[in-house]
Enzyme design. Sequence first.
Site, PDB file in Angstrom:
ATOM      1  N   LYS C  75     -96.916  80.005 112.338  1.00 35.88           N
ATOM      2  CA  LYS C  75     -97.032  79.404 111.007  1.00 35.88           C
ATOM      3  C   LYS C  75     -96.104  80.157 110.060  1.00 35.88           C
ATOM      4  O   LYS C  75     -96.010  81.390 110.122  1.00 35.88           O
ATOM      5  CB  LYS C  75     -98.490  79.494 110.536  1.00 35.88           C
ATOM      6  CG  LYS C  75     -98.779  78.755 109.228  1.00 35.88           C
ATOM      7  CD  LYS C  75    -100.272  78.806 108.865  1.00 35.88           C
ATOM      8  CE  LYS C  75    -100.589  78.041 107.594  1.00 35.88           C
ATOM      9  NZ  LYS C  75    -102.029  78.076 107.252  1.00 35.88           N
ATOM     10  N   SER C 150    -104.233  73.563 106.144  1.00 35.45           N
ATOM     11  CA  SER C 150    -102.840  73.792 105.862  1.00 35.45           C
ATOM     12  C   SER C 150    -101.979  74.087 107.088  1.00 35.45           C
ATOM     13  O   SER C 150    -100.761  73.979 107.007  1.00 35.45           O
ATOM     14  CB  SER C 150    -102.720  74.975 104.884  1.00 35.45           C
ATOM     15  OG  SER C 150    -103.105  76.183 105.511  1.00 35.45           O
ATOM     16  N   SER C 174    -108.291  75.844 107.288  1.00 40.54           N
ATOM     17  CA  SER C 174    -106.884  75.532 107.555  1.00 40.54           C
ATOM     18  C   SER C 174    -106.439  75.660 109.008  1.00 40.54           C
ATOM     19  O   SER C 174    -105.341  75.234 109.349  1.00 40.54           O
ATOM     20  CB  SER C 174    -105.982  76.414 106.685  1.00 40.54           C
ATOM     21  OG  SER C 174    -105.938  75.909 105.375  1.00 40.54           O
TER      22      SER C 174
END
Lengths: 95, 482, 483
Positions: C75, C150, C174
Amino acid sequence: MSLSPQDVERIAKLARIRVNGDEVMAYQSQLNNIFGLIEAMQAVDTAGIAPMSHAQDLFQRLRPDVVTEPNRRDAFQAVAPQTENGLYLVPKVIE
Amino acid sequence: MQWETVIGLEVHTQLTTQSKIFSGASIAFGAEPNTQACQVDIALPGVLPVLNKGAVERGIRFGLAIGAKLNRINSFDRKNYFYPDLPKGYQISQFALPIVEGGELTVQVGSGSDLYEKTIHITRAHLEEDAGKSLHEDFHGSTGIDLNRAGTPLLEIVSEPDMRSAKEAVAYAKALHTLVTWIGTCDGNMQEGSFRVDANVSVRPVGQKEFGTRREIKNLNSFRFLEQAINYEIRWQIEQIEDGHKIQQATVLFDPDTGETRAMRSKEDAHDYRYFPDPDLLPVQLDEDWIEQVRASLPELPQQKQARYQSEWNLSAYDAATLTGSRELADYFEAVVAGLAKPDAKLAANWVMGDLSATLNKENLDVAASRISAAQLAGLLARIQDGTLSGKLAKQVFEAMWAGEGNADAIIESKGLKQVSDSGEIERIIDEVMAANAKSVEEFRSGKEKAFNALVGQVMKASKGKANPQQVNDLLRQKLNA
Amino acid sequence: MNKTIKQLSALLSAGKASSVELCQDYLAHIQTQNATLNAFISVDNDKTLAEARAADALRTSGQAGLLTGVPIAHKDIFCAEGWLTTCGSKILSNFVSPYDAHVIEQFKAAGMPCLGKTNMDEFAMGSSNETSFYGPVRNPWDTTRVPGGSSGGSAACVAARMAPAATGTDTGGSIRQPAALCGITGLKPTYGIVSRYGMIAFASSLDQGGPMAQTAEDCGLLLNVMAGFDTRDSTCLERPKEDYTRSLNQPLAGLKIGLPREFFGPGLVGDTAKAVEEAISQLIKLGAETVEVGLPNSGLSVAAYYVLAPAEASSNLSRFDGVRYGYRTPEYGDLTDMYEKTRAEGFGSEVKRRIMIGAYVLSHGYYDAYYIQAQKLRRLIANDFTTAFQQCDVILSPTAPSTAFKLGEKTADPVEMYLSDIYTIAVNLAGLPGMSLPCGFDAQGLPIGMQLIGNYFDEARMLGVAHQYQLATDWHARAPQGI
């Protein structure tokens, strides 16, 4: 509770975010919707409850007082917007 | 109208750690810009603070030294504001739960017959990080930011508004300076900004209970400026009020060139610091063992020494305070006393505060840099005690010692400064003087006491100043009265 | 391409594939897929292949660990030295990190090459991946729909088999919510297990990194790499190293599964309700028992969260000021002008909204009513779980109230978007471990996820339950068509 346009301008100023006139109105309505959600909290009686700041009730670990960090100025300033003679430059600050 | 001044001080003391309060970067003074600003200090995305044990230890040390309450659990908060020398956009500081609360410092204000004691109460002392430095020299109309100082550990010591004059504020600031350097939490270097004073000053009509509106004078880095700035501020505030203006709360800077204070433009907007507990740092717990270890490592404190000098050694309050002006001076003084076979603190005090201090002052030296060691000075005083040296001769020997000519005994020997205490020798000189000054002898015997002093002078002169004055006195009187 | 971490590890150790070959395959797949899915912000074939060669060399020299040579995507919230690290934001759109996050160090030390940096909601603020400066990620199961957020890029890239696994972070759901919406398995560990050093902070007291992969077993293997004590994060816990895969083969007989009545109320309907009910039946078939538990304060978790997370975020994001790194507005007058324009232009509207909420709830006169009240509720919510775990071993619920929604469907109404995390947020407030695993599909063929919540430090048991379920079902093994 509801935020006024002045509240929006005040917090935008505090947060150093420029907002123009139209944006103030948009933020006001969105933030008020969000506070509508948040206000549900006020119904709960929390007298005597200790606020919880951290996920675990533990104490701080302490670091030995030793210098461990080398000079990495060049690497750090390679990504800086504006530098001169090793200094970060910003618009003139008046004290 | 009679006005009363109310002053409280906030003193930022830089702690004597090796590394920063939340990172492993060095805090050494004077490095090239931003070479001691690591990823934590410049607040790169993703970095986190880790608390330096050395900083906490110094907080404990200070708290113990002023008899304060140590908060067994204390914690760090974020003080949010934007400024280019504050890389994270917040300062990590102790707001809700400082490490030290309460405590006091008793200081002596004034001197001579105006000398009085005053106890200043300390509200709190909290750990926090210093900001970087903004350099306003012209970089094409820009300001340069050096973050070497960012994250340097500070203990901010906040007093109660207990002071009523600039003199009291200076006395307190000096006593605090002595204390923090004494216990080793701060090096006290004011030129390098290790000890910076903010003064909150207000005035009110004498007799009024409520405080007036205060203005905060920021960043005073000498005692002289502190006194000047406060006195200017008092006059300015009184004038404003007498001219019918209200004092507005403000942060002001002192300009040493003009001797005036002026409001800071960058602090114009009313601050809302949005303090909240720093989620990156957990509460700090001080365990009792650690506190006791720190307590055991504390030296005897200046106020304890002052009390002992007065009770054990009969020194005056003024002498005791002067001799404890710094830990080095007190150590030196005590070493001199300890170096005497017959302890005589008064004699040692007179010499340390007299000739030694005067010489150090003249040469602008610290007692640590004295060219005469405590043992050497004790050696000199021993020769006064045993009658080898008169006071006058001792001064000569002191000067020779300062010039590096050796120990007292060696100088006495090589210069032949030894006091003559052999009564046979002194009688021989007296006889010669009496014979050569028959007129003075006659005058004395006819009742003119003054003539005696003249004869003593002649005897001392004839002995080149070396005759023991007491013996000269005694023997001469014997012979004249014979 | 459908292979799990476990299977890739076996291939490598059997000498049937090299890390360079694996990476080349995945990079080629990224090349064809990413234009549609937009799951990656940065891909750098040279860097990846250099790491793959180093991994192969380790293996040749007999120094390979279990996962050496298995590639992974990270990420874009994790700082990785030499990689553009944007956090999905314009304000970091030029930030090449000069250092590695602890998580990155851990994967480097394990010899796992980085396939690229995945797209995400800006500063992890969002539940649909639509707040990214780099544009929305599309759900591989239906590219007109969101992948969740997210960690939407990480979830989508694993679902689309552009990477066998990815890292994510979870502040209010997330990892779990996008895992559910993309039909993969994702784990948020107990707060403090994974170091936050180098993980760009959203809400420090809630953020936690974790693995996202096809299976619970893979998540366990990855957590073994990711977790570990790090002195540079004061909130990282000093605990003996543990093997998170140790309970994978533990039978479920006697396991007590808590079902919070608040999460199975009238709000839960349709295919999601049905799938979760069926999953419960499956677990009972495997020997587990269920018990109803109460989380009476969980209904206020979203409200408390939208005070606490923005408060911390408003402060955490103050460092993005155009002075030392990142975007600075091209035209400005004085310092304040520079700050205000830089931040107005550098942050997207969701981030600005949250910064303003945070500034407001911390400001003078509102602190007690909002911030302190929310912290007290946080304590009550955490206490609810403590009580519940006296009656059960793990808690089960749906992960998200609905399956993947259409792009743009909820962007106009932040509050509706916030309610996507209604089942996941309480877990972050309490600091507990939680995971999402696939448990079925809705009528439109979109994946449904169920959430398991463990007690503190009970990741191994939670993973064991998930693994046993995955041995008995194949939802997790299904991949979207056309990839």
